[in-house]
Design a protein around this motif. Structure first.
Motif, PDB file in Angstrom:
ATOM      1  N   UNK A  36      15.123   5.153 -10.047  1.00 35.30           N
ATOM      2  CA  UNK A  36      16.332   4.669 -10.723  1.00 35.30           C
ATOM      3  C   UNK A  36      16.263   3.176 -10.987  1.00 35.30           C
ATOM      4  N   UNK A  37      15.718   2.433 -10.011  1.00 40.00           N
ATOM      5  CA  UNK A  37      15.647   0.975 -10.192  1.00 40.00           C
ATOM      6  C   UNK A  37      14.671   0.602 -11.300  1.00 40.00           C
ATOM      7  N   UNK A  38      13.619   1.384 -11.453  1.00 39.38           N
ATOM      8  CA  UNK A  38      12.707   1.122 -12.572  1.00 39.38           C
ATOM      9  C   UNK A  38      13.399   1.413 -13.900  1.00 39.38           C
ATOM     10  N   UNK A  39      14.149   2.527 -13.954  1.00 40.59           N
ATOM     11  CA  UNK A  39      14.867   2.863 -15.193  1.00 40.59           C
ATOM     12  C   UNK A  39      15.917   1.792 -15.489  1.00 40.59           C
ATOM     13  N   UNK A  40      16.548   1.269 -14.420  1.00 41.01           N
ATOM     14  CA  UNK A  40      17.573   0.239 -14.593  1.00 41.01           C
ATOM     15  C   UNK A  40      17.000  -1.140 -14.892  1.00 41.01           C
ATOM     16  N   UNK A  41      15.690  -1.242 -15.016  1.00 36.43           N
ATOM     17  CA  UNK A  41      15.005  -2.502 -15.350  1.00 36.43           C
ATOM     18  C   UNK A  41      15.261  -3.586 -14.311  1.00 36.43           C
ATOM     19  N   UNK A  42      15.357  -3.218 -13.044  1.00 37.79           N
ATOM     20  CA  UNK A  42      15.459  -4.233 -11.994  1.00 37.79           C
ATOM     21  C   UNK A  42      14.286  -4.114 -11.024  1.00 37.79           C
ATOM     22  N   UNK A  43      13.314  -3.308 -11.358  1.00 40.46           N
ATOM     23  CA  UNK A  43      12.146  -3.152 -10.502  1.00 40.46           C
ATOM     24  C   UNK A  43      10.955  -2.882 -11.404  1.00 40.46           C
ATOM     25  N   UNK A  44       9.932  -3.739 -11.344  1.00 42.10           N
ATOM     26  CA  UNK A  44       8.819  -3.572 -12.279  1.00 42.10           C
ATOM     27  C   UNK A  44       8.012  -2.307 -11.996  1.00 42.10           C
ATOM     28  N   UNK A  45       7.521  -1.713 -13.063  1.00 41.28           N
ATOM     29  CA  UNK A  45       6.697  -0.514 -12.971  1.00 41.28           C
ATOM     30  C   UNK A  45       5.332  -0.906 -12.410  1.00 41.28           C
ATOM     31  N   UNK A  46       4.807  -0.137 -11.435  1.00 40.97           N
ATOM     32  CA  UNK A  46       3.481  -0.477 -10.890  1.00 40.97           C
ATOM     33  C   UNK A  46       2.364   0.228 -11.645  1.00 40.97           C
ATOM     34  N   UNK A  47       2.685   1.357 -12.286  1.00 36.49           N
ATOM     35  CA  UNK A  47       1.649   2.071 -13.011  1.00 36.49           C
ATOM     36  C   UNK A  47       2.263   3.151 -13.877  1.00 36.49           C
ATOM     37  N   UNK A  48       1.523   3.626 -14.848  1.00 35.02           N
ATOM     38  CA  UNK A  48       2.048   4.629 -15.760  1.00 35.02           C
ATOM     39  C   UNK A  48       2.916   3.982 -16.826  1.00 35.02           C
ATOM     40  N   UNK A  98       0.826  -1.206   0.000  1.00 30.96           N
ATOM     41  CA  UNK A  98       0.000   0.000   0.000  1.00 30.96           C
ATOM     42  C   UNK A  98       0.866   1.263   0.000  1.00 30.96           C
ATOM     43  N   UNK A  99       2.175   1.079   0.213  1.00 36.93           N
ATOM     44  CA  UNK A  99       3.072   2.243   0.258  1.00 36.93           C
ATOM     45  C   UNK A  99       3.388   2.703  -1.159  1.00 36.93           C
ATOM     46  N   UNK A 100       3.225   4.004  -1.394  1.00 33.35           N
ATOM     47  CA  UNK A 100       3.508   4.555  -2.718  1.00 33.35           C
ATOM     48  C   UNK A 100       4.874   5.234  -2.686  1.00 33.35           C
ATOM     49  N   UNK A 101       5.846   4.634  -3.365  1.00 33.15           N
ATOM     50  CA  UNK A 101       7.209   5.165  -3.343  1.00 33.15           C
ATOM     51  C   UNK A 101       7.405   6.226  -4.415  1.00 33.15           C
ATOM     52  N   UNK A 102       6.738   6.046  -5.560  1.00 33.81           N
ATOM     53  CA  UNK A 102       6.817   7.008  -6.654  1.00 33.81           C
ATOM     54  C   UNK A 102       5.393   7.228  -7.136  1.00 33.81           C
ATOM     55  N   UNK A 103       4.970   8.495  -7.173  1.00 34.52           N
ATOM     56  CA  UNK A 103       3.555   8.783  -7.395  1.00 34.52           C
ATOM     57  C   UNK A 103       3.351   9.577  -8.675  1.00 34.52           C
ATOM     58  N   UNK A 104       3.103   8.877  -9.759  1.00 31.67           N
ATOM     59  CA  UNK A 104       2.709   9.510 -11.026  1.00 31.67           C
ATOM     60  C   UNK A 104       3.642  10.631 -11.447  1.00 31.67           C
ATOM     61  N   UNK A 105       4.905  10.323 -11.624  1.00 33.10           N
ATOM     62  CA  UNK A 105       5.838  11.372 -12.033  1.00 33.10           C
ATOM     63  C   UNK A 105       6.016  11.384 -13.551  1.00 33.10           C
TER      64      UNK A 105
END
Lengths: 276, 310
Positions: B49-61, B18-25
């Motif tokens: 950065x981890x999403x850009x580095x393709x080691x963390x899946x995108x949750x939305x957007x 439920x924690x939002x680490x990155x919110x619609x940027x």
């Protein structure tokens, strides 16, 4: 551009990073890394050979002189050394691969950040899991071959089918490597490794390694039959002593399935843990 | 006609439960620029950065990196990225040289190519004479430089640096900054996160300021300062907390804006010296008065009411 991105995004389920399967070419680099690291610790490599040899000399040859003959696979009487040696081969295959895929794996995964570094490159979690298992098996193959040669020199390999004891040891290693890798992904600290020993020691002592299954009451014997090490010991003993039956495919399939399932579980657990 | 952006996020979101680490940027990184995510710890920089580095899946957007989708083409994207993580994860079981060599192998490079590049890169980060050393005894600055050299072994088009100088002493930081500046001159696109405003000002052509999972401002360091802050700042320190509290009402009107911090009061003004004189005339006796130019730290304070170091 926007549309194509949106199309792509709707085509894949969210929440997983790696729809791309592991590649053999890439997982080889994980093995290369371990070979580089062990180049400076080659003496550690030797321990895996000496441990089963010491057991063979002490229990097989030493204690064996007091025991006399006992029924091997198919009911034929064999010397105690000949009975124990294939059991030790199976147990050594288990121990070696469990050590590599639990303790060594845990250090790299939890503390050294080795896999975080790898996953920033084209390598994926499947490559990591396959690479580590591949390394454990490579090491296991060398140990098994050396131990089998020693057995042959001591006259403990009764059948030419004994050559297959090496691939069988690799299969045992594979089963336990998968199991070890998967189990390690649930471990929180080094304290949890006590559970590994808690599982390994009874397996080592009671999987018909040192005495035949007939010593157990019937119910217990069936329980023992279900353990992976018993299946491995049974396979090795039958091959080395030349009791070849179609039913030997059962332990082979059992161990293969254990390894395959374990690697799959470990890969998906690693994706969740290392790529949250 | 302009080239497509190297990295583009649209309403990019990262959730952990439920924690939002990155919110619609929303952000865009163009080829050849040095782009920064500036913000305090926990703002969502590392998750981005981890999403850009393709080691963390995108949750939305949506996210595209090098024109590809990280969910589908992770390995292909990563083969063209260089990553310098926040915590050094050099291989401590290997030597400096073997760290470079095996990393090149992870990218599937032939050994002959690696040999050539590794020596060049170690010279570039001034570790050419340490190639046979183990990694552990190296200083923090050396380890960071080795991590940078390692990240360059595949000649990446995009270099991701997460807090590149956190934990380094000033001298080591300047050496890292100087090397990164050289890379920028060579045309490597840099994306970095930092909570040091001086690092952002030194290195970034353009940056976004992040706070609590959202982007609160975007622009070049100079634009951001011009837009959100005054030209100068007067910093007043007082001997005791009481004196500081008593001084606050007297300072109202002395500048365009007054901010009280736990250890000092900041007066934002177009004319620092004038304001400082005014303060003295009002009979205030601060222990020290400092007139300085506005920085990104001030922009962050004005936009969020908090300091970067919190």
């Amino acid at each position: 551009m926007t549309e194509s991105l949106a199309d792509l995004a709707s085509a894949v389920p969210r929440g997983r990073i790696l729809p791309v399967g592991p590649s053999r070419r890439r997982s080889v680099h994980v093995i290369e890394r371990n070979a580089l690291a062990y180049r400076r610790m080659w003496y550690v490599f030797l321990t895996g050979f000496f441990e089963p040899l010491l057991y063979l000399l002490s229990i097989g040859v030493g204690v064996g002189a007091l025991v006399g003959r006992l029924p091997g696979p198919g009911g034929r009487l064999v010397t105690y050394e000949a009975f124990v040696a294939p059991g030790l081969l199976a147990a050594a295959a288990m121990n070696g691969s469990v050590f590599d895929t639990t303790f060594n794996f845990f250090v790299k995964y939890k503390y050294a950040g080795t896999y975080d570094a790898m996953l920033a490159t084209p390598l994926g979690v499947g490559d990591v899991a396959h690479g580590e298992v591949g390394w454990a098996l490579l090491r296991g193959t060398v140990y098994a071959a050396a131990f089998l040669l020693t057995m042959a020199a001591l006259g403990l390999v009764a059948s030419p089918w004994g050559v297959l004891a090496v691939p069988a040891a690799v299969l045992i290693g594979y089963g336990f490597a998968g199991l070890g890798l998967a189990a390690t992904t649930w471990m929180r600290s080094f304290v949890d490794f006590d559970f590994v020993n808690l599982a390994l020691v009874p397996l080592f002592l009671f999987s018909a390694t040192f005495f035949p299954l007939s010593r157990y009451p019937n119910g217990v014997a069936w329980g023992v039959r279900l353990t992976p090490l018993y299946q491995g010991v049974n396979l090795e003993r039958s091959l080395v002593l030349g009791d070849i039956r179609w039913t030997l495919l059962v332990p082979a399939v059992y161990l293969g399935a254990l390894g395959w399932g374990g690697v799959r579980v470990a890969s998906s657990r690693l994706a969740r843990l290392l790529q949250p | 006609m302009c080239a497509p952006p190297l990295v583009q996020g649209r309403a990019l979101t990262k959730r952990f439960g439920t924690y939002i680490a990155v919110d619609q940027i929303d952000f865009k990184v163009e080829r050849g620029e040095a782009f920064g995510f500036l913000g305090p710890n926990g703002a969502g920089k590392t998750s981005t950065m981890r999403m850009i580095g393709c080691v963390s899946p995108v949750s939305g957007g949506e996210l595209s990196v090098l024109g590809m989708d990280p969910a589908l083409q992770g390995p292909a994207i990563r083969s063209r990225l260089g990553v310098v993580p926040q915590e050094d994860n050099l291989d401590t079981e290997l030597t400096v040289w073997d760290n470079m060599a095996i990393y090149g192998r992870y990218f599937g490079l032939p050994r002959s190519v690696i040999r050539e590049r590794a020596q060049e890169l170690l010279d570039f980060v001034q570790l050419g004479d340490r190639r046979q050393d183990r990694v552990d005894p190296l200083s923090g600055g050396m380890k960071r430089r080795l991590t940078i050299a390692r990240a360059l072994v595949n000649q990446p088009e995009l270099l991701l640096l997460d807090e590149p100088t956190t934990g380094l002493d000033p001298q080591a930081r300047h050496l890292v900054w100087e090397r990164l500046y050289q890379l920028k001159l060579q045309g490597v696109t840099l994306v970095l996160t930092t909570h040091y405003m001086d690092e952002a000002e030194q290195l970034c052509d353009r940056l976004v300021i992040m706070d609590r999972a959202r982007i609160v401002a975007e622009g070049s360091p100079r634009e951001l300062i011009q837009l959100h802050s005054t030209r100068e700042v007067v910093e007043l320190r007082f001997a005791t907390a009481e004196e500081r509290r008593d001084a606050l009402p007297l300072l109202n009107g002395s500048g365009e804006r007054v901010e009280m911090l736990p250890d000092r009061i900041l007066v934002y003004t177009g004319d620092g010296d004038g304001t400082a004189e005014l303060v003295a005339r009002d009979g205030l006796r601060p222990a020290s008065v400092l007139v300085r130019r506005s920085t990104l730290e001030d922009v962050f304070l004005i936009l969020t009411g908090r300091t970067l170091e919190d």
